[in-house]
Write a protein that holds these residues in place. Structure first.
Motif, PDB file in Angstrom:
ATOM      1  N   GLU A 161       0.806  -1.206  -0.179  1.00  0.00           N
ATOM      2  CA  GLU A 161       0.064  -0.035  -0.033  1.00  0.00           C
ATOM      3  C   GLU A 161       0.923   1.124  -0.040  1.00  0.00           C
ATOM      4  OE1 GLU A 161       0.372  -2.086   2.638  1.00  0.00           O
ATOM      5  OE2 GLU A 161       0.199  -1.117   4.546  1.00  0.00           O
ATOM      6  N   ARG A 162       2.193   1.207   0.380  1.00  0.00           N
ATOM      7  CA  ARG A 162       3.026   2.511   0.104  1.00  0.00           C
ATOM      8  C   ARG A 162       3.939   2.252  -1.164  1.00  0.00           C
ATOM      9  NH1 ARG A 162       5.841   4.346   5.545  1.00  0.00           N
ATOM     10  NH2 ARG A 162       6.177   5.870   3.793  1.00  0.00           N
ATOM     11  N   LEU A 163       3.632   1.362  -1.833  1.00  0.00           N
ATOM     12  CA  LEU A 163       4.455   1.087  -3.193  1.00  0.00           C
ATOM     13  C   LEU A 163       4.191   2.302  -3.886  1.00  0.00           C
ATOM     14  CD1 LEU A 163       5.501  -1.790  -5.080  1.00  0.00           C
ATOM     15  CD2 LEU A 163       4.553  -0.220  -6.249  1.00  0.00           C
ATOM     16  N   HIS A 164       5.214   3.227  -4.592  1.00  0.00           N
ATOM     17  CA  HIS A 164       4.917   4.380  -5.200  1.00  0.00           C
ATOM     18  C   HIS A 164       4.103   4.468  -6.488  1.00  0.00           C
ATOM     19  CE1 HIS A 164       8.222   7.007  -2.907  1.00  0.00           C
ATOM     20  NE2 HIS A 164       7.228   6.670  -2.247  1.00  0.00           N
ATOM     21  N   ALA A 165       4.371   3.306  -6.820  1.00  0.00           N
ATOM     22  CA  ALA A 165       3.634   2.952  -8.403  1.00  0.00           C
ATOM     23  C   ALA A 165       2.143   2.938  -7.951  1.00  0.00           C
ATOM     24  CB  ALA A 165       4.099   2.123  -9.288  1.00  0.00           C
ATOM     25  N   HIS A 166       2.031   2.112  -6.971  1.00  0.00           N
ATOM     26  CA  HIS A 166       0.398   1.760  -6.451  1.00  0.00           C
ATOM     27  C   HIS A 166      -0.290   3.155  -5.844  1.00  0.00           C
ATOM     28  CE1 HIS A 166      -2.828  -0.318  -4.847  1.00  0.00           C
ATOM     29  NE2 HIS A 166      -2.482   0.065  -3.819  1.00  0.00           N
ATOM     30  N   LEU A 167       0.603   3.971  -5.365  1.00  0.00           N
ATOM     31  CA  LEU A 167       0.116   5.096  -4.413  1.00  0.00           C
ATOM     32  C   LEU A 167      -0.478   6.189  -5.851  1.00  0.00           C
ATOM     33  CD1 LEU A 167       2.437   6.357  -2.154  1.00  0.00           C
ATOM     34  CD2 LEU A 167       0.440   5.460  -1.762  1.00  0.00           C
ATOM     35  N   PHE A 168       0.407   5.928  -7.093  1.00  0.00           N
ATOM     36  CA  PHE A 168      -0.239   6.955  -8.179  1.00  0.00           C
ATOM     37  C   PHE A 168      -1.350   6.116  -8.759  1.00  0.00           C
ATOM     38  CE2 PHE A 168       0.086   8.262 -12.524  1.00  0.00           C
ATOM     39  CZ  PHE A 168       0.231   9.596 -12.433  1.00  0.00           C
ATOM     40  N   ALA A 169      -1.287   4.691  -8.960  1.00  0.00           N
ATOM     41  CA  ALA A 169      -2.655   4.232  -9.543  1.00  0.00           C
ATOM     42  C   ALA A 169      -3.910   4.447  -8.602  1.00  0.00           C
ATOM     43  CB  ALA A 169      -2.131   2.537  -9.372  1.00  0.00           C
ATOM     44  N   GLU A 170      -3.683   4.512  -7.262  1.00  0.00           N
ATOM     45  CA  GLU A 170      -4.841   4.946  -6.248  1.00  0.00           C
ATOM     46  C   GLU A 170      -5.163   6.418  -6.667  1.00  0.00           C
ATOM     47  OE1 GLU A 170      -4.795   1.958  -2.643  1.00  0.00           O
ATOM     48  OE2 GLU A 170      -3.754   4.028  -2.412  1.00  0.00           O
ATOM     49  N   GLY A 171      -4.245   7.052  -6.843  1.00  0.00           N
ATOM     50  CA  GLY A 171      -4.636   8.746  -7.275  1.00  0.00           C
ATOM     51  C   GLY A 171      -5.528   8.755  -8.654  1.00  0.00           C
ATOM     52  N   LEU A 172      -4.809   7.727  -9.822  1.00  0.00           N
ATOM     53  CA  LEU A 172      -5.719   7.986 -11.029  1.00  0.00           C
ATOM     54  C   LEU A 172      -7.145   7.393 -10.832  1.00  0.00           C
ATOM     55  CD1 LEU A 172      -3.052   6.288 -13.432  1.00  0.00           C
ATOM     56  CD2 LEU A 172      -3.741   8.452 -13.363  1.00  0.00           C
ATOM     57  N   ALA A 173      -7.109   6.238  -9.949  1.00  0.00           N
ATOM     58  CA  ALA A 173      -8.557   5.901  -9.756  1.00  0.00           C
ATOM     59  C   ALA A 173      -9.681   6.934  -9.216  1.00  0.00           C
ATOM     60  CB  ALA A 173      -8.410   4.360  -8.870  1.00  0.00           C
ATOM     61  N   ALA A 174      -9.048   7.503  -8.150  1.00  0.00           N
ATOM     62  CA  ALA A 174      -9.871   8.430  -7.340  1.00  0.00           C
ATOM     63  C   ALA A 174      -9.990   9.633  -8.299  1.00  0.00           C
ATOM     64  CB  ALA A 174      -8.719   9.000  -6.183  1.00  0.00           C
ATOM     65  N   LEU A 175      -9.367   9.806  -9.221  1.00  0.00           N
ATOM     66  CA  LEU A 175      -9.762  10.879 -10.129  1.00  0.00           C
ATOM     67  C   LEU A 175     -10.769  10.534 -11.236  1.00  0.00           C
ATOM     68  CD1 LEU A 175      -6.194  12.592 -10.736  1.00  0.00           C
ATOM     69  CD2 LEU A 175      -8.119  13.778  -9.736  1.00  0.00           C
ATOM     70  N   GLY A 176     -10.897   9.169 -11.091  1.00  0.00           N
ATOM     71  CA  GLY A 176     -11.706   8.486 -12.261  1.00  0.00           C
ATOM     72  C   GLY A 176     -11.066   8.361 -13.527  1.00  0.00           C
ATOM     73  N   LEU A 177      -9.807   8.198 -13.469  1.00  0.00           N
ATOM     74  CA  LEU A 177      -8.780   7.887 -14.748  1.00  0.00           C
ATOM     75  C   LEU A 177      -8.723   6.290 -14.620  1.00  0.00           C
ATOM     76  CD1 LEU A 177      -6.543  10.909 -14.680  1.00  0.00           C
ATOM     77  CD2 LEU A 177      -8.413  10.390 -16.184  1.00  0.00           C
ATOM     78  N   ASP A 178      -8.130   5.787 -15.708  1.00  0.00           N
ATOM     79  CA  ASP A 178      -7.985   4.541 -15.594  1.00  0.00           C
ATOM     80  C   ASP A 178      -6.857   4.108 -15.265  1.00  0.00           C
ATOM     81  OD1 ASP A 178      -7.511   1.796 -16.752  1.00  0.00           O
ATOM     82  OD2 ASP A 178      -8.383   2.207 -18.510  1.00  0.00           O
ATOM     83  N   ALA A 179      -6.505   3.186 -14.121  1.00  0.00           N
ATOM     84  CA  ALA A 179      -5.231   2.980 -13.710  1.00  0.00           C
ATOM     85  C   ALA A 179      -4.542   1.808 -14.199  1.00  0.00           C
ATOM     86  CB  ALA A 179      -5.529   2.985 -12.138  1.00  0.00           C
ATOM     87  N   THR A 180      -5.285   1.224 -15.466  1.00  0.00           N
ATOM     88  CA  THR A 180      -4.494  -0.001 -16.179  1.00  0.00           C
ATOM     89  C   THR A 180      -3.309   0.618 -16.654  1.00  0.00           C
ATOM     90  OG1 THR A 180      -6.753  -0.361 -16.562  1.00  0.00           O
ATOM     91  CG2 THR A 180      -4.914  -1.819 -17.702  1.00  0.00           C
ATOM     92  N   GLU A 181      -2.096  -0.292 -16.774  1.00  0.00           N
ATOM     93  CA  GLU A 181      -0.966   0.295 -17.178  1.00  0.00           C
ATOM     94  C   GLU A 181      -1.309   0.187 -18.950  1.00  0.00           C
ATOM     95  OE1 GLU A 181       2.885  -1.096 -16.350  1.00  0.00           O
ATOM     96  OE2 GLU A 181       2.152  -1.905 -14.543  1.00  0.00           O
ATOM     97  N   GLY A 182      -0.798   1.382 -19.392  1.00  0.00           N
ATOM     98  CA  GLY A 182      -0.804   1.603 -20.975  1.00  0.00           C
ATOM     99  C   GLY A 182      -2.069   1.981 -21.329  1.00  0.00           C
ATOM    100  N   ALA A 183      -2.800   2.370 -20.414  1.00  0.00           N
ATOM    101  CA  ALA A 183      -4.234   2.739 -20.755  1.00  0.00           C
ATOM    102  C   ALA A 183      -4.301   4.091 -21.903  1.00  0.00           C
ATOM    103  CB  ALA A 183      -5.246   3.159 -19.589  1.00  0.00           C
ATOM    104  N   TYR A 184      -3.336   5.067 -21.539  1.00  0.00           N
ATOM    105  CA  TYR A 184      -3.282   6.159 -22.343  1.00  0.00           C
ATOM    106  C   TYR A 184      -2.181   6.223 -23.315  1.00  0.00           C
ATOM    107  CZ  TYR A 184      -6.791   7.289 -18.711  1.00  0.00           C
ATOM    108  OH  TYR A 184      -7.731   7.416 -17.997  1.00  0.00           O
ATOM    109  N   LEU A 185      -1.579   5.039 -23.700  1.00  0.00           N
ATOM    110  CA  LEU A 185      -0.546   4.957 -24.408  1.00  0.00           C
ATOM    111  C   LEU A 185      -0.765   5.725 -25.803  1.00  0.00           C
ATOM    112  CD1 LEU A 185       2.293   4.041 -24.805  1.00  0.00           C
ATOM    113  CD2 LEU A 185       1.500   1.586 -25.187  1.00  0.00           C
ATOM    114  N   ASP A 186      -1.957   5.306 -26.436  1.00  0.00           N
ATOM    115  CA  ASP A 186      -2.222   5.902 -27.618  1.00  0.00           C
ATOM    116  C   ASP A 186      -2.121   7.589 -27.846  1.00  0.00           C
ATOM    117  OD1 ASP A 186      -2.903   3.579 -29.075  1.00  0.00           O
ATOM    118  OD2 ASP A 186      -4.767   3.391 -28.452  1.00  0.00           O
TER     119      ASP A 186
END
Lengths: 316, 66
Positions: free
Chosen positions: A171-196
């Protein structure tokens, strides 16, 4: 993760080879049409060494034909990065003082300052989507450098990485904190979701870290990049947190940036004094690349900042 | 490499690095437990996250840095 949309005939045919499972077809690829075509292809070839793609056979990571394609793209990238660099600065005294001073002297446009003062919520979301490409892999590229280091630098890098990876607490892993931030913003936290929609400057910024991390020869650049990244993080992360607060955006994403204010005030000291300095003492031949990696880090971030500030009609 | 590594490192112009778990008492007598493998304790007095360093020493005049 899924393969992105191609950005030219080269990435199109490369992705077809990846999907077919028959890497021999990659031996007959045309040259990349444009920088974006090449950068996206390289990003995807690197991805085979991180999490991979659902529709691509994991064994292709080491297919000789694909390694050959990757090598060609990497040589072009490294030549381009080196051509932008004017060489290491001359200095008297110790490396750490010279390094911090050089980073302080560097002047570049600041996306964090723009976010703090005047970005709209949409602009911040767009930026975070692009940042997600790296932040969801935070610290992963430099992790490849660990076994390639002399003793003191290796021990200190592990100490830094242990913190990046949450000190044993997912729960303190930095990449995971960012994923939680994305999800809280209503963004897709799946890797590569915004690659296009990720622009060339960000792809290149990502690719440089993988290039430095995956080649033992470039371990100096990998750690120099790390040191410059950490040494330019605390202040900008505080500005990002304030911008998110100004816009009343998700506290989870603000927490990610607030964590980095404190963590990176530690990490910059570790990276410069306890990782790069001992590396240079043990292997003086790596010093040029330490500076090269540091320059590339700052220069690539400047290019990303220019891209977004130009796009948003802001003068840098 | 047989020499033990220092657990406290004073960074010129910057914070004090502190390895391991400690309780740090701030100016007001409030105790703060460390939360990471290495912590950076503010020495310039200007941090907004005291007792921890937040990098502020880099933006104050050099003569005021520790």
């Amino acid at each position: 993760m899924h393969l992105p949309k191609p950005r030219g005939a080269f990435s199109e045919q490369l992705f077809a080879a990846l999907l077919s499972g028959d890497p021999t077809t990659a031996a007959r690829l045309p040259g990349p049409e444009a920088a974006e075509d090449a950068a996206l292809a390289l990003w995807c070839l690197y991805e085979l060494s991180y999490r991979g793609f659902e529709e691509v056979d994991d064994r292709l990571e080491w297919a000789p034909e694909l390694v050959a394609v990757r090598r060609g793209l990497e040589d072009d990238l490294e030549d381009r990065l080196r051509s932008r660099w004017s060489g290491r600065p001359a200095y008297d005294g110790d490396f750490a003082t010279a390094f911090f001073a050089a980073v302080e002297r560097h002047e570049g446009p600041s996306l964090a300052r723009f976010v703090q003062r005047s970005a709209t919520a949409d602009q911040v979301m767009e930026l975070l989507q692009a940042r997600s490409l790296y932040h969801l892999k935070e610290s992963d590229p430099v992790a490849f450098s660990v076994p390639r280091l002399p003793v003191a630098a290796r021990a200190a890098l592990m100490e830094l990485q242990y913190d990046e990876y949450g000190g044993g607490r997912p729960e303190r892993l930095h990449a995971h904190l960012f994923a939680e931030g994305l999800a809280a913003l209503g963004l897709d936290a799946t890797e590569g979701a915004y690659l296009d929609q990720t622009p060339l400057a960000v792809l290149e910024q990502n690719n440089a870290m993988s290039l430095f991390g995956l080649h033992r020869r470039l371990r100096g650049a990998s750690l120099g990049h790390l040191a410059a990244f950490e040494a330019t993080s605390s202040g900008p992360c505080r500005r990002m947190a304030r911008g998110l607060e100004r816009l009343a955006l998700a506290p989870e994403m603000r927490a990610y940036y607030e964590e980095h204010v404190e963590a990176d005030a530690v990490h910059e000291q570790l990276a410069v004094r306890l990782i790069c300095q001992p590396l240079i003492e043990a292997e003086p031949e790596t010093e040029d690349d330490v500076w090269f990696g540091a320059f590339s880090c700052l220069d690539l971030e400047d290019r990303v900042a220019h891209h977004y500030l130009d796009r948003w009609g802001e003068s840098a | 490499m047989s020499r033990p590594t220092p657990d406290v490192v004073l960074c010129p112009g910057g914070p004090m690095l502190l390895r391991g778990e400690h309780l740090v008492m701030d100016d007001d007598g409030v105790e703060h437990p460390t939360t990471r493998p290495i912590s950076a304790v503010c020495r310039c007095g200007k941090s907004a996250t005291k007792p921890w360093c937040d990098g502020t020493h880099k933006v104050i005049p050099e003569r005021l840095r520790p």
